[in-house]
Design a protein around this motif. Structure first.
Motif, PDB file in Angstrom:
ATOM      1  N   SER A 242       0.809  -1.229   0.000  1.00  0.00           N
ATOM      2  CA  SER A 242       0.000   0.000   0.000  1.00  0.00           C
ATOM      3  C   SER A 242       0.840   1.276   0.000  1.00  0.00           C
ATOM      4  CB  SER A 242      -0.932  -0.006   1.221  1.00  0.00           C
ATOM      5  OG  SER A 242      -1.555   1.250   1.343  1.00  0.00           O
TER       6      SER A 242
ATOM      7  N   GLY B  87      -0.801   4.266   0.108  1.00  0.00           N
ATOM      8  CA  GLY B  87      -1.604   5.277   0.792  1.00  0.00           C
ATOM      9  C   GLY B  87      -2.402   6.157  -0.158  1.00  0.00           C
TER      10      GLY B  87
ATOM     11  N   ARG C 163      -5.387   5.547  -1.615  1.00  0.00           N
ATOM     12  CA  ARG C 163      -6.808   5.571  -1.244  1.00  0.00           C
ATOM     13  C   ARG C 163      -7.024   6.533  -0.061  1.00  0.00           C
ATOM     14  NH1 ARG C 163      -9.946   3.580  -4.156  1.00  0.00           N
ATOM     15  NH2 ARG C 163     -10.022   1.354  -3.810  1.00  0.00           N
TER      16      ARG C 163
ATOM     17  N   ALA D 287      -8.901   2.597   5.689  1.00  0.00           N
ATOM     18  CA  ALA D 287      -8.336   2.245   4.385  1.00  0.00           C
ATOM     19  C   ALA D 287      -6.911   1.713   4.482  1.00  0.00           C
ATOM     20  CB  ALA D 287      -8.373   3.463   3.462  1.00  0.00           C
TER      21      ALA D 287
ATOM     22  N   PHE E   9     -12.537  -1.374   4.754  1.00  0.00           N
ATOM     23  CA  PHE E   9     -12.256  -1.812   3.385  1.00  0.00           C
ATOM     24  C   PHE E   9     -11.923  -3.296   3.389  1.00  0.00           C
ATOM     25  CE2 PHE E   9     -12.106   1.781   0.460  1.00  0.00           C
ATOM     26  CZ  PHE E   9     -12.311   2.813   1.348  1.00  0.00           C
ATOM     27  N   LYS E  10     -12.253  -3.939   2.308  1.00  0.00           N
ATOM     28  CA  LYS E  10     -11.920  -5.364   2.162  1.00  0.00           C
ATOM     29  C   LYS E  10     -11.127  -5.520   0.887  1.00  0.00           C
ATOM     30  CE  LYS E  10     -11.665  -9.265   3.332  1.00  0.00           C
ATOM     31  NZ  LYS E  10     -10.928  -9.421   4.560  1.00  0.00           N
TER      32      LYS E  10
ATOM     33  N   ASN F 144     -12.615  -3.999  -2.551  1.00  0.00           N
ATOM     34  CA  ASN F 144     -11.846  -3.654  -3.751  1.00  0.00           C
ATOM     35  C   ASN F 144     -10.855  -4.751  -4.082  1.00  0.00           C
ATOM     36  OD1 ASN F 144      -9.732  -0.971  -2.258  1.00  0.00           O
ATOM     37  ND2 ASN F 144     -10.201  -2.990  -1.520  1.00  0.00           N
TER      38      ASN F 144
ATOM     39  N   ARG G  91      -8.536  -1.518  -8.150  1.00  0.00           N
ATOM     40  CA  ARG G  91      -9.037  -0.694  -7.038  1.00  0.00           C
ATOM     41  C   ARG G  91      -9.172   0.780  -7.376  1.00  0.00           C
ATOM     42  NH1 ARG G  91      -3.638  -1.555  -6.240  1.00  0.00           N
ATOM     43  NH2 ARG G  91      -2.371   0.028  -5.176  1.00  0.00           N
TER      44      ARG G  91
HETATM   45  O1  PMT Z   1      -3.020   2.469  -0.426  1.00  0.00           O
HETATM   46  P1  PMT Z   1      -3.508   2.026  -1.785  1.00  0.00           P
HETATM   47  O2  PMT Z   1      -2.386   1.556  -2.652  1.00  0.00           O
HETATM   48  O3  PMT Z   1      -4.351   3.096  -2.428  1.00  0.00           O
HETATM   49  O4  PMT Z   1      -4.445   0.765  -1.545  1.00  0.00           O
HETATM   50  C1  PMT Z   1      -5.666   0.926  -0.877  1.00  0.00           C
HETATM   51  C2  PMT Z   1      -6.092  -0.389  -0.199  1.00  0.00           C
HETATM   52  C3  PMT Z   1      -6.281  -1.457  -1.252  1.00  0.00           C
HETATM   53  C4  PMT Z   1      -5.033  -0.824   0.821  1.00  0.00           C
HETATM   54  C5  PMT Z   1      -7.450  -0.084   0.542  1.00  0.00           C
HETATM   55  O5  PMT Z   1      -8.412   0.300  -0.393  1.00  0.00           O
HETATM   56  C6  PMT Z   1      -7.908  -1.305   1.322  1.00  0.00           C
HETATM   57  O6  PMT Z   1      -8.528  -2.218   0.806  1.00  0.00           O
HETATM   58  N1  PMT Z   1      -7.580  -1.357   2.642  1.00  0.00           N
HETATM   59  C7  PMT Z   1      -7.912  -2.499   3.529  1.00  0.00           C
HETATM   60  C8  PMT Z   1      -6.871  -3.567   3.333  1.00  0.00           C
HETATM   61  C9  PMT Z   1      -7.011  -4.664   4.350  1.00  0.00           C
HETATM   62  O7  PMT Z   1      -6.353  -4.658   5.368  1.00  0.00           O
HETATM   63  O8  PMT Z   1      -7.902  -5.586   4.075  1.00  0.00           O
HETATM   64  P2  PMT Z   1      -8.161  -6.910   4.946  1.00  0.00           P
HETATM   65  O9  PMT Z   1      -9.083  -7.697   4.150  1.00  0.00           O
HETATM   66  O10 PMT Z   1      -6.867  -7.554   5.342  1.00  0.00           O
HETATM   67  O11 PMT Z   1      -8.845  -6.362   6.277  1.00  0.00           O
HETATM   68  C10 PMT Z   1     -10.180  -5.976   6.286  1.00  0.00           C
HETATM   69  C11 PMT Z   1     -10.445  -5.002   7.425  1.00  0.00           C
HETATM   70  O12 PMT Z   1     -10.111  -5.572   8.689  1.00  0.00           O
HETATM   71  C12 PMT Z   1      -9.689  -3.699   7.284  1.00  0.00           C
HETATM   72  O13 PMT Z   1     -10.600  -2.635   7.400  1.00  0.00           O
HETATM   73  C13 PMT Z   1      -8.718  -3.669   8.446  1.00  0.00           C
HETATM   74  O14 PMT Z   1      -8.640  -2.365   9.027  1.00  0.00           O
HETATM   75  C14 PMT Z   1      -9.354  -4.645   9.438  1.00  0.00           C
HETATM   76  N2  PMT Z   1      -8.339  -5.405  10.150  1.00  0.00           N
HETATM   77  C15 PMT Z   1      -7.312  -5.966   9.488  1.00  0.00           C
HETATM   78  C16 PMT Z   1      -6.352  -6.687  10.181  1.00  0.00           C
HETATM   79  C17 PMT Z   1      -6.508  -6.796  11.584  1.00  0.00           C
HETATM   80  N3  PMT Z   1      -5.621  -7.450  12.304  1.00  0.00           N
HETATM   81  N4  PMT Z   1      -7.532  -6.216  12.223  1.00  0.00           N
HETATM   82  C18 PMT Z   1      -8.458  -5.538  11.528  1.00  0.00           C
HETATM   83  O15 PMT Z   1      -9.421  -5.045  12.126  1.00  0.00           O
END
Ligand code: PMT
Length: 357
Positions: A71, A73, A75, A185, A258-259, A286, A291
Motif C-alpha cells: 500500500s 496510501g 486511497r 483504508a 475496506f476489504k 476492492n 481498485r
Molecule cells: O493504499 P492504496 O495503494 O491506495 O491501496 C488501498 C487499499 C487497497 C489498501 C485499501 O483500499 C484497502 O482495501 N484497505 C484495507 C486492506 C485490508 O487490510 O484488508 P483486509 O481484508 O486484510 O482487512 C479488512 C479489514 O479488517 C480492514 O478494514 C482492516 O482495518 C481490518 N483489520 C485488518 C487486520 C486486523 N488485524 N484487524 C483488523 O481489524
C-alpha cells in the motif's frame, strides 16, 4: 487473519495491549488529537479518522528487517482530501512517508515535483505554465486546511503502533458520538511477531553467530531464526480489532472498513461476511488490480452496489518520463465518488441518532 480460540471461533485479543509495548510517542500523539477533536467537537463539525498505508511487521527489536505490504496510501490520502472538501475535519493516521493529502499530487515516482518545475527567462525556478492552474487549486485547498486546522497528520510505522493509536484515537473520539467516522483504508498486517517472541538483535545469517534461542522455561520460541542456511519465520495472527472498535471503542460512530481481495469470485462474499461478523455500517470491497476504477459497497441494510469509473475515463497521461512501468492513473479519482456516498450514509446515521434522543 484472526486469532482462533479452542473452538475454532475467531476472537479479538484483549490482552494485546498488556503484552505488546506502548509506543514511546503515543501520549504526545494522543494529546495532539485530543485538542484537535475538542476544537471540532465544540464547532459541531464531523471528524473522520482516515487510516492509510501499510503497517510493517518488524522481525527484530533493533529493527533491520521487517515485513511490509504494497500500500502506498493513495486511497487514504485521496479520500482525506474529499472528506475535507465535504466539510469534515480529518485525522489522517498514515504510514510514515506514504502519500499525504495535497502533497501526493507532487510526490513519489509518478508525480515527482521536479517534473512540474522549470526555469523562467531570468533563471528563477517556477511552476510550468501548464500546471499553474491545477497547482494553484491544490495549494489553496492545502492552505485552507492549514488555516482552519482541519487536518491532523499522525504517522505510524509498525502494526503495533497502528493498533495502539487506533485504540487511543477511538477513545478520544467517543465524545463526538455519531459525528465521528472511521474510514479504515490502511492495509493492516494479518500476521506479526509479538513482543515476547521478538529477538533483540539483527538475525545473523551465519549459524556461528546466532543469538541463543530462549524457548526454555515456558517462554515461546523466537518468531524468526536460522535453521542451517534457511531463515524460518513463524508469525502469530494479529487479533482482529474491528470487533473491539465497533462494540467497545467507538460504539456510536460510523465505521467503514475496506476489504481487499485478489480473487474476484471472493470479494462480495468476504465483504458481506465481514459486515455480518463485525456488525458495522459499511464495507467497501476492492480488488488489488482494479481498485482505482471500481469498488463494491456492501452496507448493513443489505444493499450491494458497484461504483465504477466508466471505461472511457480509466486512464490519463502522467507527467513523468518513466511512466511505462507504472499502472495507469484514472482520469477520475474514484474517491471523489466514494467519499460523498459515505458522507450521505453518515448524514442518515446522524439523523437517526438525533431522532432517538
Ligand atoms: O493504499 P492504496 O495503494 O491506495 O491501496 C488501498 C487499499 C487497497 C489498501 C485499501 O483500499 C484497502 O482495501 N484497505 C484495507 C486492506 C485490508 O487490510 O484488508 P483486509 O481484508 O486484510 O482487512 C479488512 C479489514 O479488517 C480492514 O478494514 C482492516 O482495518 C481490518 N483489520 C485488518 C487486520 C486486523 N488485524 N484487524 C483488523 O481489524
Amino acid at each position: 487473519m484472526v486469532q482462533q480460540n479452542g473452538t475454532g471461533e475467531q476472537s479479538s485479543d484483549p490482552d494485546y495491549f498488556q503484552t505488546n509495548p506502548k509506543p514511546p510517542n503515543l501520549d504526545r500523539q494522543i494529546t495532539l488529537a485530543r485538542s484537535f477533536i475538542e476544537q471540532h467537537a465544540s464547532e459541531n463539525r464531523r471528524v473522520a479518522l482516515v487510516t492509510s498505508g501499510g503497517t510493517t511487521v518488524p522481525l527484530e527489536n533493533q529493527t533491520v528487517r521487517f515485513i511490509d505490504n504494497f500500500s502506498a496510501g493513495t486511497r487514504g490520502a485521496t479520500s482525506a482530501e474529499y472528506f475535507l472538501e465535504a466539510g469534515y475535519a480529518v485525522i489522517f493516521l498514515h504510514r510514515q512517508f506514504s502519500l499525504l493529502p495535497y502533497s501526493r499530487h507532487y510526490s513519489h515516482s509518478t508525480n515527482c515535483f521536479l517534473d512540474f518545475m522549470t526555469h523562467n527567462d531570468v533563471g528563477a525556478v517556477v511552476v510550468e505554465s501548464e500546471y499553474q492552474q491545477q497547482m494553484a487549486q491544490v495549494l489553496s485547498h492545502y492552505r485552507k486546511a492549514k488555516d482552519d486546522n482541519t487536518l491532523l497528520l499522525l504517522p505510524f510505522t509498525t502494526v503495533n503502533e497502528y493498533l495502539w493509536l487506533l485504540r487511543g484515537l477511538a477513545m478520544q473520539m467517543q465524545p463526538l458520538g455519531a459525528n465521528g467516522l472511521f474510514y479504515l483504508a490502511a492495509a493492516v498486517s494479518d500476521f506479526f511477531v509479538p513482543a515476547e517472541r521478538m529477538v533483540e538483535h539483527k538475525i545473523q545469517s551465519s549459524e556461528d553467530f546466532q543469538e541463543e534461542l530462549t524457548n526454555g522455561n515456558g517462554a515461546r520460541a523466537p518468531a524468526a531464526h536460522m535453521d542451517g542456511k534457511r531463515l524460518i519465520i513463524d508469525l502469530d495472527p494479529v487479533p482482529k480489532f474491528l470487533k473491539l472498535l465497533v462494540d467497545g471503542w467507538a460504539p456510536r460512530s460510523m465505521i467503514v472498513s475496506f476489504k481487499l481481495e485478489t480473487d474476484p469470485s471472493l470479494l462480495a462474499k468476504k465483504a458481506r461476511y465481514a459486515l455480518e461478523k463485525y456488525s458495522h455500517h459499511l464495507v467497501i470491497g476492492n480488488l488489488l488490480n482494479t481498485r482505482k476504477w471500481e469498488v463494491l459497497f456492501v452496507s448493513a441494510d443489505g444493499g450491494e452496489r458497484w461504483i465504477r469509473v466508466p471505461a472511457g475515463r480509466r486512464s490519463k497521461s502522467v507527467t513523468n518520463w518513466d511512466h511505462d512501468s507504472q499502472p495507469q492513473e484514472p482520469a477520475i479519482e474514484i474517491e471523489s465518488w466514494i467519499v460523498p456516498e459515505v458522507a450521505k450514509e453518515h448524514t442518515k446515521m446522524i439523523e437517526k441518532a438525533a431522532s432517538k434522543q
